[in-house]
Design a protein around this motif. Structure first.
Motif, PDB file in Angstrom:
ATOM      1  N   GLY A 124       0.774  -1.231   0.000  1.00 27.36           N
ATOM      2  CA  GLY A 124       0.000   0.000   0.000  1.00 27.36           C
ATOM      3  C   GLY A 124       0.802   1.277   0.000  1.00 27.36           C
ATOM      4  O   GLY A 124       0.225   2.371  -0.005  1.00 27.36           O
ATOM      5  N   GLU A 125       2.128   1.171   0.023  1.00 31.54           N
ATOM      6  CA  GLU A 125       2.961   2.369   0.089  1.00 31.54           C
ATOM      7  C   GLU A 125       3.957   2.415  -1.073  1.00 31.54           C
ATOM      8  O   GLU A 125       4.367   1.367  -1.580  1.00 31.54           O
ATOM      9  N   ILE A 126       4.329   3.617  -1.468  1.00 35.63           N
ATOM     10  CA  ILE A 126       5.391   3.778  -2.465  1.00 35.63           C
ATOM     11  C   ILE A 126       6.725   3.685  -1.734  1.00 35.63           C
ATOM     12  O   ILE A 126       6.994   4.462  -0.812  1.00 35.63           O
ATOM     13  N   VAL A 127       7.546   2.704  -2.136  1.00 37.65           N
ATOM     14  CA  VAL A 127       8.851   2.518  -1.482  1.00 37.65           C
ATOM     15  C   VAL A 127       9.990   3.125  -2.301  1.00 37.65           C
ATOM     16  O   VAL A 127      11.075   3.355  -1.774  1.00 37.65           O
ATOM     17  N   GLU A 128       9.722   3.370  -3.591  1.00 35.57           N
ATOM     18  CA  GLU A 128      10.744   4.005  -4.438  1.00 35.57           C
ATOM     19  C   GLU A 128      10.051   4.628  -5.643  1.00 35.57           C
ATOM     20  O   GLU A 128       9.138   4.045  -6.218  1.00 35.57           O
ATOM     21  N   ILE A 129      10.463   5.842  -5.979  1.00 35.04           N
ATOM     22  CA  ILE A 129       9.881   6.527  -7.141  1.00 35.04           C
ATOM     23  C   ILE A 129      10.962   7.386  -7.784  1.00 35.04           C
ATOM     24  O   ILE A 129      11.821   7.945  -7.093  1.00 35.04           O
ATOM     25  N   GLY A 130      10.943   7.431  -9.124  1.00 34.26           N
ATOM     26  CA  GLY A 130      11.928   8.256  -9.799  1.00 34.26           C
ATOM     27  C   GLY A 130      11.848   8.139 -11.299  1.00 34.26           C
ATOM     28  O   GLY A 130      11.050   7.360 -11.836  1.00 34.26           O
ATOM     29  N   PRO A 131      12.677   8.885 -12.034  1.00 35.97           N
ATOM     30  CA  PRO A 131      12.734   8.753 -13.483  1.00 35.97           C
ATOM     31  C   PRO A 131      13.087   7.316 -13.863  1.00 35.97           C
ATOM     32  O   PRO A 131      13.898   6.672 -13.180  1.00 35.97           O
ATOM     33  N   ARG A 132      12.506   6.829 -14.949  1.00 28.49           N
ATOM     34  CA  ARG A 132      12.695   5.423 -15.325  1.00 28.49           C
ATOM     35  C   ARG A 132      14.166   5.034 -15.441  1.00 28.49           C
ATOM     36  O   ARG A 132      14.606   4.018 -14.878  1.00 28.49           O
ATOM     37  N   ALA A 133      14.949   5.826 -16.140  1.00 35.22           N
ATOM     38  CA  ALA A 133      16.359   5.489 -16.349  1.00 35.22           C
ATOM     39  C   ALA A 133      17.109   5.415 -15.024  1.00 35.22           C
ATOM     40  O   ALA A 133      17.940   4.525 -14.808  1.00 35.22           O
ATOM     41  N   GLU A 134      16.820   6.347 -14.124  1.00 31.45           N
ATOM     42  CA  GLU A 134      17.488   6.373 -12.819  1.00 31.45           C
ATOM     43  C   GLU A 134      17.108   5.157 -11.985  1.00 31.45           C
ATOM     44  O   GLU A 134      17.960   4.502 -11.386  1.00 31.45           O
ATOM     45  N   LEU A 135      15.831   4.861 -11.934  1.00 31.83           N
ATOM     46  CA  LEU A 135      15.366   3.772 -11.070  1.00 31.83           C
ATOM     47  C   LEU A 135      15.860   2.417 -11.557  1.00 31.83           C
ATOM     48  O   LEU A 135      16.258   1.565 -10.757  1.00 31.83           O
ATOM     49  N   PHE A 136      15.869   2.200 -12.884  1.00 32.75           N
ATOM     50  CA  PHE A 136      16.288   0.899 -13.405  1.00 32.75           C
ATOM     51  C   PHE A 136      17.809   0.727 -13.392  1.00 32.75           C
ATOM     52  O   PHE A 136      18.298  -0.389 -13.251  1.00 32.75           O
ATOM     53  N   SER A 137      18.547   1.814 -13.547  1.00 28.82           N
ATOM     54  CA  SER A 137      20.010   1.693 -13.543  1.00 28.82           C
ATOM     55  C   SER A 137      20.584   1.695 -12.136  1.00 28.82           C
ATOM     56  O   SER A 137      21.678   1.189 -11.901  1.00 28.82           O
ATOM     57  N   ASN A 138      19.824   2.249 -11.177  1.00 29.04           N
ATOM     58  CA  ASN A 138      20.341   2.368  -9.806  1.00 29.04           C
ATOM     59  C   ASN A 138      19.231   2.109  -8.788  1.00 29.04           C
ATOM     60  O   ASN A 138      18.897   2.978  -7.978  1.00 29.04           O
ATOM     61  N   PRO A 139      18.619   0.896  -8.808  1.00 28.31           N
ATOM     62  CA  PRO A 139      17.554   0.605  -7.842  1.00 28.31           C
ATOM     63  C   PRO A 139      18.123   0.590  -6.429  1.00 28.31           C
ATOM     64  O   PRO A 139      19.202   0.042  -6.190  1.00 28.31           O
TER      65      PRO A 139
END
Length: 612
Positions: free
Chosen positions: A535-550
């Motif tokens: 029920g909560e957002i644990v991570e949010i960001g630009p697609r390239a940033e999130l996928f390259s640096n989860p």
């Protein structure tokens, strides 16, 4: 994955010139034509193809599970040395379970909801062997432990609805293994499951195969799954086996245009590493193999303007009541303190497993469910304070596309009427104007205007989803919530529908809230990504940033579970564990702890308390 037995060994399954026909309007119509293959001891053979290719009919023919009066099976099928097509039904019942067992796509429809899972597995044991009640119970618990169901002994007396989808599939595998079959037929066993659960089931099948020495006939349309599990692969297209070979040959040296089309349509996690904006899927002609290279979607998002959708501290809970007086005993905290913005022309993807709250978030924003708190601002509307008349007007600005297009369309209404209905209901045009716009919308989504008089059952799944997209566009919305809108589609159809959504976004400047559990698709279509857990957002960001640096452990877990279409990974186990998603049920009076986020880079936020 065990090594394939030597050529001198006899095959566990031999299929020769299999032709299966169905009686249609008094004529026999073949749907599987002249298919031949073998499965050797300890070998995994995958039959791959899209809906309608004949792969599931092939497996049902082998097990003789097709209706007698309306189906006809020709050719020869030998299973563990037995001629399947000539066996009396009584002997065939012994073959099912002892020689071969089958697991299906949807475990809930395969399990009897009124019996405990322990009783159902025990029944499989007592039907196929001389075994007492106590022995059957002990063996059932052993099987449940073998398929990695936690607390197996205590769950013996639970019912199917008390298990998650992944755990129900484990129960089906335990039942299939009850009589130690030589061959396990797995018909799309992971298609309906979340990506992490899918990874667990694939690992489990590999492990059990090694331990039991089983052969596996694996039926799927997912080439990523095929690469990870199969020794040899059979590609089926329109009822025929168009290509057969080792999985490595099929993937690296596939010759048939349809094989190349299937492989080209598979989204590969990490393929967007050097791309800044969303990228259309490549389109391959299944008849010629001609490939049109994908085009990067130009960025039209202007983040200097006010967001079209602003969600702040959204909370949605569902009361749980019990006892004689129906008092509130707790609540499901489906959405807890969720905040994000969405800009015109942008795609924000909400990702996570079933039960994480992503669909409830979409329904709360559109007021299809009533939130308990927070604020939602959409195109100038304060959504949570609207009365019925204003709410109806607001919904012109936001529309939803759901996962199952057949359930979304009225089977008694022509598709033209279904697309035109929102226009007339909102008083935006006359009947003639609505029909004219419906014809234009159907053309825009790749269908012909002369299809308007047809009914939903006359279209394929992909075409029905296009009709739902056309209907969602009828009111000229600014935001579309796409709730698992491509999850149920075959891989090439999924690619086509995603391309269509991106094309429409470009031409109409639409904002998409794209709800999905498919990380590989999300990577391709998104500008930004929000990962949800309980029920909560644990991570949010630009697609390239999130996928390259989860950063969050759960984000990493989702990415690690995605099947990779690379046969060299065969035999790799992900070690994802067997934990079920934790329960979002909380007692009365529960107050969620305050959450803090760390900014990893511009716009990339990760929740601190569970950050990796």
């Amino acid at each position: 994955m065990s090594d394939v037995s030597s050529a001198s060994a006899s095959p566990v399954l031999s299929v020769r010139n299999l032709t299966t026909s169905f009686l249609v309007d008094g004529d026999w119509k073949p749907v599987v034509r002249d298919v031949s293959f073998e499965v050797m001891p300890g070998e995994t053979v995958a039959i791959v193809g899209e809906s309608g290719s004949g792969k599931s009919v092939t497996s049902l023919s082998i097990m003789r599970l097709l209706a007698k009066g309306s189906s006809r099976i020709d050719g020869a099928i030998s299973l563990n040395g037995k001629d399947v097509l000539t066996l009396p039904e009584k002997e065939m019942r012994q073959v099912r379970g002892n020689d071969a067992a089958m697991i299906f796509q949807e475990p809930m429809t395969s399990l009897n909801p009124i019996f405990t899972i322990g009783r159902q597995i025990s029944e499989a044991l007592t039907c196929h062997g001389d075994i007492g009640k106590a022995e059957a119970r002990a063996e059932t618990v052993r099987l449940l432990e073998k398929v990695r169901i936690p607390n197996a002994a205590s769950r013996f007396d639970e019912y199917p609805h008390q298990f998650s989808g992944g755990m129900r599939q484990r129960v089906m595998i335990a039942m299939a293994l009850a009589s130690r079959p030589k061959l396990l037929i797995a018909d799309e066993p992971t298609t309906a499951l979340d990506v992490t659960i899918q990874g667990q089931i694939l690992d489990l099948i590999k492990m059990l195969q090694e331990e039991e020495g089983m052969s596996v006939l694996f039926i799927t349309h997912d080439m990523g799954v095929v690469a990870e599990i199969a020794d040899r692969t059979i590609v089926m297209y329109r009822g025929e086996a168009v290509e057969t070979g080792t999985t490595d040959d099929i993937f690296h040296r596939g010759r048939h245009p349809y094989t190349r089309a299937l492989l080209s349509a598979v989204p590969r996690l990490g393929s967007m590493a050097d791309r800044k904006w969303p990228l259309r899927f490549p389109v391959v002609d299944t008849a010629t193999g001609e490939r049109r290279e994908p085009v990067e979607v130009a960025d039209t998002v202007d983040r200097r303007r006010t967001p079209i959708l602003e969600v702040k501290n959204l909370v949605t809970r569902f009361d749980i009541r019990g006892g004689l007086l129906g008092r509130k005993t707790g609540a499901i905290h489906a959405v807890e303190d969720v905040s994000f913005d969405l800009f015109q022309g942008e795609t924000l993807s909400l990702v996570g497993e079933s039960g994480c709250g992503k669909s409830t978030t979409g329904r709360s924003i559109t007021r299809l469910v009533q939130p308990n708190g927070g604020s939602v601002s959409l195109d100038g509307y304060d959504v949570l304070s609207l009365d019925a008349v204003s709410l109806r007007r607001m919904r012109r600005s936001i529309q939803m596309i759901f996962q199952d297009p057949f359930a979304s369309l009225n089977p008694r209404m022509t598709v033209g009427a279904a697309v035109a209905e929102p226009i007339t209901e909102h008083g935006l045009g006359t009947g003639a104007q609505a029909r004219e716009k419906a014809a234009d919308l159907l053309e825009r989504v790749g269908l012909k205007p002369d299809m308007m008089k047809r009914y939903p059952h006359e279209f394929s799944g992909g075409q029905r989803q296009r009709i739902c997209i056309a209907r969602a566009l009828a009111l000229d919305p600014k935001v579309i919530v796409a709730d698992e809108s491509v999850s149920a589609l075959d891989v090439s159809i999924k690619a086509q529908v995603c391309n269509l959504l991106m094309d429409l976004q470009q031409s109409l400047n639409l904002a998409f809230l794209f709800i999905s559990h498919d990380m590989a698709v999300v990577e391709r279509v998104s500008h930004r990504v929000a990962v949800m857990y309980l029920g909560e957002i644990v991570e949010i960001g630009p697609r390239a940033e999130l996928f390259s640096n989860p950063q969050h452990a759960y984000t990493k877990k989702l990415m690690a579970a995605v099947p990779v279409p690379d046969p060299s990974r065969r035999g790799i186990k992900r070690n994802l564990g067997t934990d079920e998603l934790k329960s979002p049920v909380r007692p009365v009076g529960y107050v969620a702890p305050p959450r803090r986020y760390r900014e990893v880079s511009a716009g990339h936020l990760v929740r601190l308390d569970e950050a990796a």
